[in-house]
Design an enzyme around this catalytic site. Structure first.
Site, PDB file in Angstrom:
ATOM      1  N   GLN A 156      14.030  -7.605 -13.062  1.00 33.89           N
ATOM      2  CA  GLN A 156      14.724  -8.125 -11.742  1.00 33.89           C
ATOM      3  C   GLN A 156      15.840  -6.906 -11.291  1.00 33.89           C
ATOM      4  OE1 GLN A 156      16.877 -11.793 -12.476  1.00 33.89           O
ATOM      5  NE2 GLN A 156      17.450 -10.832 -14.170  1.00 33.89           N
ATOM      6  N   ASP A 214      18.750 -15.852 -22.270  1.00 33.36           N
ATOM      7  CA  ASP A 214      18.314 -15.308 -21.191  1.00 33.36           C
ATOM      8  C   ASP A 214      17.463 -14.073 -21.286  1.00 33.36           C
ATOM      9  OD1 ASP A 214      18.731 -13.481 -18.627  1.00 33.36           O
ATOM     10  OD2 ASP A 214      20.007 -14.930 -18.139  1.00 33.36           O
ATOM     11  N   ALA A 245      12.793 -17.655 -22.665  1.00 33.06           N
ATOM     12  CA  ALA A 245      13.116 -19.083 -23.060  1.00 33.06           C
ATOM     13  C   ALA A 245      12.283 -19.852 -23.336  1.00 33.06           C
ATOM     14  CB  ALA A 245      13.970 -19.712 -21.901  1.00 33.06           C
ATOM     15  N   ASP A 279      19.988 -23.034 -16.201  1.00 31.98           N
ATOM     16  CA  ASP A 279      20.632 -22.091 -15.177  1.00 31.98           C
ATOM     17  C   ASP A 279      19.525 -20.841 -14.891  1.00 31.98           C
ATOM     18  OD1 ASP A 279      22.374 -21.334 -13.509  1.00 31.98           O
ATOM     19  OD2 ASP A 279      23.281 -20.097 -14.962  1.00 31.98           O
ATOM     20  N   THR A 320      16.768 -18.419 -12.414  1.00 30.67           N
ATOM     21  CA  THR A 320      17.022 -18.185 -11.304  1.00 30.67           C
ATOM     22  C   THR A 320      16.038 -18.649 -10.282  1.00 30.67           C
ATOM     23  OG1 THR A 320      15.029 -16.451 -11.840  1.00 30.67           O
ATOM     24  CG2 THR A 320      17.302 -15.583 -11.865  1.00 30.67           C
ATOM     25  N   ASP A 321      15.689 -18.390  -9.093  1.00 26.62           N
ATOM     26  CA  ASP A 321      14.831 -19.193  -8.166  1.00 26.62           C
ATOM     27  C   ASP A 321      13.367 -19.238  -8.915  1.00 26.62           C
ATOM     28  OD1 ASP A 321      16.451 -19.463  -6.214  1.00 26.62           O
ATOM     29  OD2 ASP A 321      15.911 -17.854  -5.094  1.00 26.62           O
TER      30      ASP A 321
END
Length: 286
Positions: A43, A118, A150, A167, A169-170
């Site tokens: 990203q 993450d 994950a 938690d 991201t989109d």
């Protein structure tokens, strides 16, 4: 979302950062300094300084957090499940590489270990360097921080947890499966018999279909599913929902208090599960 445009207004020559949430909605913050930007394997990471909300983290053009308002989100994600679980000792965070939710989890003295998974190690590094009030717990002795997929971790680990907090991201690209029942089944499999999980389920104004899908898929896996809501000023619409799923205890009932918070209290916890009529109607099953 695409790369975040950093543009200069024609008349004032000010620098602005804009998130294009949809074709009809944009959110902008004035920028005083671009602190860090890099494109990782996963990203685009951008950290800027803003006069209104302090330092701000964006991932792939979407606001992830600001120093000024991140506590409204991170406290509701962490303390609702941790205060309603009978005895949370081991906690899993899926995503959350910035460390804000980890910081909140470790405010609970009964937590013995918090494992954070993450996929992008550069988010963790950026938070440590540029967002010290957010990433301050990433090196805590009780934190087990792992940089990996994950989904793969859930399918292969023998670890078991009392609470899981998602938690991500989109839900696009590498995070596309986070609102689907196979993911929830894998998550359920790593929970202890009284396990509980929570996940941001998007905005009822801007992501109605995605919110309903997440709750529907969650109900297909967990015996107890509750919806609660809160505010995040720098997220589209400002009003966001959370899905809390449990194998036994009611997530709406706090059993203990936590100190050092700026938003969360037991009273806020209970009130967050009181839904406005329009939201009740949106999530009601046929």
């Amino acid at each position: 979302m695409g790369d975040a445009p950093v543009t200069r207004a024609r008349r004032t020559n000010d620098l602005w950062l804009t998130e294009e949430s949809s074709e009809g909605l944009r959110l902008s913050l004035k920028v005083t300094d671009v602190l860090h930007r890099e494109r990782t394997k996963w990203q685009d990471i951008l950290v800027v300084d803003t006069p209104e909300y302090g330092r701000t983290l964006m991932l792939d053009g979407a606001f992830q957090l600001t120093e000024r308002d991140e506590f409204t989100y991170s406290e509701m994600m962490a303390h609702v499940p941790l205060c309603s679980h009978p005895d949370p000792k081991r906690v899993l965070i899926v995503g959350g590489g910035d460390g804000a939710i980890l910081r909140e989890v470790l405010k609970h003295p009964g937590v013995e270990r918090c494992t954070l998974i993450d996929i992008d190690e550069r988010v963790i590094a950026a938070s440590k360097e540029w967002l010290p009030t957010v990433g301050c717990a990433l090196s805590d002795p009780r934190a087990d921080v792992r940089c990996m997929d994950a989904m793969e971790y859930l399918r292969t680990t023998s670890d078991r947890f009392d609470v899981a907090i998602v938690d991500g991201t989109d839900p696009v690209d590498f995070a596309a499966g986070l609102f689907q029942s196979p993911f929830y089944r894998d998550l359920k499999a790593v929970l202890n018999e009284r396990g509980m999980m929570t996940e941001l389920t998007e905005s009822p104004f801007t992501d109605t279909a995605l919110m309903r899908q997440a709750l529907r898929e969650m109900r297909a896996v967990f015996p107890v599913v509750r919806t609660y809501w809160g505010v995040v000023p720098t997220y589209p619409s400002g009003m966001w929902t959370y899905g809390a799923a449990s194998l036994s205890a009611d997530p709406a009932t706090p059993l203990r208090e936590v100190s050092g918070t700026r938003w969360y209290t037991n009273a806020i916890h209970r009130a967050a599960f009181i839904l406005p009529p329009f939201l009740e109607e949106l999530i009601r099953e046929n």
